[in-house]
Write a protein that holds these residues in place. Structure first.
Motif, PDB file in Angstrom:
ATOM      1  N   ASP A 131       0.830  -1.206   0.000  1.00  0.00           N
ATOM      2  CA  ASP A 131       0.000   0.000   0.000  1.00  0.00           C
ATOM      3  C   ASP A 131       0.863   1.255   0.000  1.00  0.00           C
ATOM      4  O   ASP A 131       0.486   2.282  -0.575  1.00  0.00           O
ATOM      5  CB  ASP A 131      -0.913   0.019   1.229  1.00  0.00           C
ATOM      6  N   ALA A 173       2.159   1.804  -3.539  1.00  0.00           N
ATOM      7  CA  ALA A 173       1.060   2.281  -4.376  1.00  0.00           C
ATOM      8  C   ALA A 173       0.734   3.734  -4.067  1.00  0.00           C
ATOM      9  O   ALA A 173       0.431   4.520  -4.981  1.00  0.00           O
ATOM     10  CB  ALA A 173      -0.174   1.409  -4.159  1.00  0.00           C
ATOM     11  N   TYR A 174       0.812   4.105  -2.809  1.00  0.00           N
ATOM     12  CA  TYR A 174       0.550   5.489  -2.397  1.00  0.00           C
ATOM     13  C   TYR A 174       1.553   6.439  -3.042  1.00  0.00           C
ATOM     14  O   TYR A 174       1.184   7.485  -3.596  1.00  0.00           O
ATOM     15  CB  TYR A 174       0.628   5.569  -0.881  1.00  0.00           C
ATOM     16  N   ALA A 182       3.473   5.910  -5.718  1.00  0.00           N
ATOM     17  CA  ALA A 182       3.375   5.924  -7.182  1.00  0.00           C
ATOM     18  C   ALA A 182       2.125   6.634  -7.668  1.00  0.00           C
ATOM     19  O   ALA A 182       2.138   7.294  -8.711  1.00  0.00           O
ATOM     20  CB  ALA A 182       3.391   4.483  -7.701  1.00  0.00           C
ATOM     21  N   THR A 183       1.042   6.530  -6.921  1.00  0.00           N
ATOM     22  CA  THR A 183      -0.240   7.087  -7.368  1.00  0.00           C
ATOM     23  C   THR A 183      -0.377   8.566  -7.067  1.00  0.00           C
ATOM     24  O   THR A 183      -0.903   9.331  -7.880  1.00  0.00           O
ATOM     25  CB  THR A 183      -1.401   6.325  -6.699  1.00  0.00           C
ATOM     26  N   TYR A 184       0.118   8.996  -5.908  1.00  0.00           N
ATOM     27  CA  TYR A 184      -0.163  10.358  -5.460  1.00  0.00           C
ATOM     28  C   TYR A 184       1.054  11.289  -5.450  1.00  0.00           C
ATOM     29  O   TYR A 184       0.914  12.480  -5.697  1.00  0.00           O
ATOM     30  CB  TYR A 184      -0.782  10.333  -4.059  1.00  0.00           C
ATOM     31  N   PRO A 211       3.290  11.442  -9.674  1.00  0.00           N
ATOM     32  CA  PRO A 211       2.599  12.161 -10.756  1.00  0.00           C
ATOM     33  C   PRO A 211       2.472  13.654 -10.492  1.00  0.00           C
ATOM     34  O   PRO A 211       2.608  14.464 -11.406  1.00  0.00           O
ATOM     35  CB  PRO A 211       1.224  11.487 -10.797  1.00  0.00           C
TER      36      PRO A 211
END
Length: 202
Positions: free
Chosen positions: A67, A70-71, A73-75, A78
């Protein structure tokens, strides 16, 4: 806790703004935020370690380090790619952090923190049973997050941990290791007594 999760972003923002016109205020603010986030995390952990540790049996264990990746890479990444360092970007970053903070706090994802992982703390989702609690009561079996400086936890293991919040535990590895060693010694002593009793019976 959530604020410190943005420490890597503040570091990168400081680097990205270096050399730009008017970048000094951005770099200073980014540096102060990094110091505040890291210091707050260390202070919180130290305060938690000063509390009395409770004893828990882990009915369920699930590692959640993925998690954290993912946090990030996602937030985090970008948003960094579109940060130019001007006033509008800074304002957009501040609004984004506030908005995501509200979402994460209300969704109980506040403990997904890259800084804690870098510091050696792994995130687990566990269902702990407090020592002495009635196993038949479903009300005591509610999930909590656990920060542990180990990747090896198993279902049925008994640990000692400090309670940071109603939703978060902090593993005390030293107390847990001592308790495990004591349990092992008791088991060996019990086995020795059983063997001695068997020999006496013969």
């Amino acid at each position: 806790m959530f604020f410190s999760s943005y420490t890597p972003l503040f570091v990168l923002v400081g680097f990205r703004s270096a050399g730009d016109d008017g970048s000094t205020p951005v770099m200073v603010v980014a540096g102060l935020l990094v110091i505040a986030g890291a210091s707050g995390t260390v202070l919180l952990l130290n305060q938690a370690k000063g509390k009395t540790a409770g004893r828990y049996e882990l009915l369920e264990v699930e590692q959640r380090d993925a998690d954290v990746a993912a946090y990030a890479a996602t937030y985090l990444l970008p948003f960094l790619t579109v940060f130019g360092g001007d006033a509008l970007d800074v304002l957009s970053l501040a609004a984004f952090v506030v908005f995501l903070g509200v979402v994460y706090v209300r969704s109980r994802l506040i403990y997904v923190n890259p800084v804690l992982l870098v510091m050696g703390w792994h995130l687990w989702r566990v269902v702990p049973l407090t020592e002495g609690a009635d196993r038949g009561r479903e009300t005591v079996r509610w999930p909590r997050y656990l920060l542990a400086d180990t990747r090896r936890l198993r279902q049925g293991q008994t640990i000692q941990a400090h309670s940071l919040t109603d939703d978060l535990l902090l593993l005390d590895s030293d107390l847990t290791s001592d308790a495990a060693a004591a349990t092992e010694r008791e088991g060996r002593q019990g086995t020795g007594r059983s063997q001695a009793e068997d020999q006496d019976a013969w």
